[in-house]
Design an enzyme around this catalytic site. Structure first.
Site, short mmCIF file in Angstrom:
data_model
loop_
_atom_site.label_atom_id
_atom_site.label_comp_id
_atom_site.label_asym_id
_atom_site.label_seq_id
_atom_site.Cartn_x
_atom_site.Cartn_y
_atom_site.Cartn_z
CD GLU A 185 4.36 0.62 6.72
OE1 GLU A 185 5.26 0.94 7.51
OE2 GLU A 185 3.87 1.42 5.88
CG ASP B 93 -0.18 -0.01 2.54
OD1 ASP B 93 0.80 -0.75 2.64
OD2 ASP B 93 -0.58 0.72 3.48
#
Length: 378
Positions: free
Chosen positions: A140, A78
């Site tokens: 994350e 991400d």
């Protein structure tokens, strides 16, 4: 079968948006980029598993080889959101200019998977005796959801792990954690002409602030780690707001603060220190003080300095390991095996407009990763 080139993989990663955010209007999930990674690594000969951690949020585990132990190369799939008005380039298009790759995720850190892919192609796997794993996680940048889930449910235990966050190819053996909370004081509003009509939340917060500054001093006095440039935990009072009018008794006041604990300070221990610091104020004002986490806490992390894994990676990189103050998924993956953070690009480019990765990192990163694969898998 014609395998994609390094550039084609890099372009595919950057062009596939995978923003994670606590703001639902930005949050996209990572299914599409995980699907691409899964296809590429399957074509490269890996056994691939995609796990849906939450709706639209996926981890990918790819394995080459059999047996126990081995090397895990990990990273998050991400990215953070972006401010389009501050970018000179399309964030979701890989742009080559001035010997740099520009694009969202070039450094932090989707591009790392292109380096893994290329390094695998450079290695002679005929002598492989331990497995190579590739882990791509979700979220994350928000909750560390993917790393938390993987650590709890890990189907294997590698010997070692390297997380490819941008470290300028310097091995990172430790970093501080991050805890961010809101302290909410609820008073009782009323007309300012008669203070006895209400309970002023700002005045209570004044007592809270004094207690928090005492806690800050306690952390500095009692905890020290010589391996860090800032050797003590830090406590920052970052945001405060209370009241709505000069002629009204403040009914609510809220403080946001963060603590960056050293490795070895447990999250439970830190919570107990906070509660102890506020105990006297809470006893004086029962029911008026609440502590609310702003995000899931992240503990500090350290791979012991004398561990042979550190020496082995330092030898490959030809540079000494360091510690840093920012956070990664290492505290979670370190629960499974000795873990280092090591990847191309500079952390100074992370979360910035016109994020980029210099071409100077391309060949050295592929070389470092291929040597690590040989050292720990062959």
């Amino acid at each position: 079968m014609q395998l994609p080139t390094f550039l084609e993989v890099y372009e595919g990663l950057i062009s596939t948006s995978s923003i994670s955010s606590t703001d639902p209007s930005w949050d996209q999930g990572n299914a599409k980029v995980i699907e691409k990674l899964a296809t590429w690594f399957k074509d490269l000969g890996f056994h691939v598993e995609v796990i849906e951690v939450e709706s639209g949020k996926h981890n990918m585990i790819a394995r080459m080889g059999e047996g126990e132990g081995g090397l895990l190369l990990a990273g998050h799939s991400d990215t953070v959101p972006f401010d389009e008005g501050r970018w000179s380039f399309d964030p979701h298009k890989l742009t080559e200019k001035d010997n740099r790759f520009y694009g969202l995720g070039t450094a932090d850190m989707k591009g790392f998977f292109a380096f893994i892919y290329e390094a695998v192609k450079k290695v002679d796997w005929s002598k492989q005796n331990k497995p190579l794993y590739v882990l791509a996680t979700c979220d994350e940048e928000t909750t560390m959801l993917g790393a938390r889930h993987f650590t709890t449910n890990a189907p294997f235990k590698p010997d070692y792990c390297i997380i490819g966050e941008p470290t300028s190819l310097v091995p990172i053996r430790g970093h501080k954690g991050h805890v961010a909370n809101a302290i909410r004081v609820t008073g009782k509003s009323g007309h300012s002409s008669d203070p006895a009509l209400g309970v002023n939340a700002i005045e209570i917060m004044h007592e809270v602030l004094f207690a928090m500054m005492q806690l800050r001093d306690k952390l500095i006095k009692e905890y020290h780690h010589p391996g860090f440039a800032i050797p003590s935990p830090t406590l920052n009072l970052g945001h405060i707001h209370g009241g709505d009018s000069a002629n009204r008794i403040c009914g609510c006041c809220e403080l946001h603060y963060d603590v960056r604990p050293l490795p070895g300070i447990s999250l439970d221990g830190l919570e107990n220190m906070l509660r102890s610091a506020l105990q006297e104020v809470e006893a004086k004002w029962p029911g008026r003080i609440d502590i609310v986490p702003l995000h899931e806490p992240i503990p500090g992390y350290e791979c012991q300095h004398d561990h042979p894994f550190i020496g082995g990676v330092e030898e490959i990189c030809q540079t000494s390991s360091q510690t840093v103050n920012y956070c990664t998924e290492a505290p979670f993956l370190q629960q499974l095996c000795p873990t280092l953070v090591l990847g191309p690009g500079s952390i100074e480019q992370a979360h910035q407009p016109d994020e980029f990765l210099s071409f100077d990192f391309i060949d050295p990163t592929i070389d470092v990763l291929s040597k690590a694969m040989v050292k720990y898998c062959c």
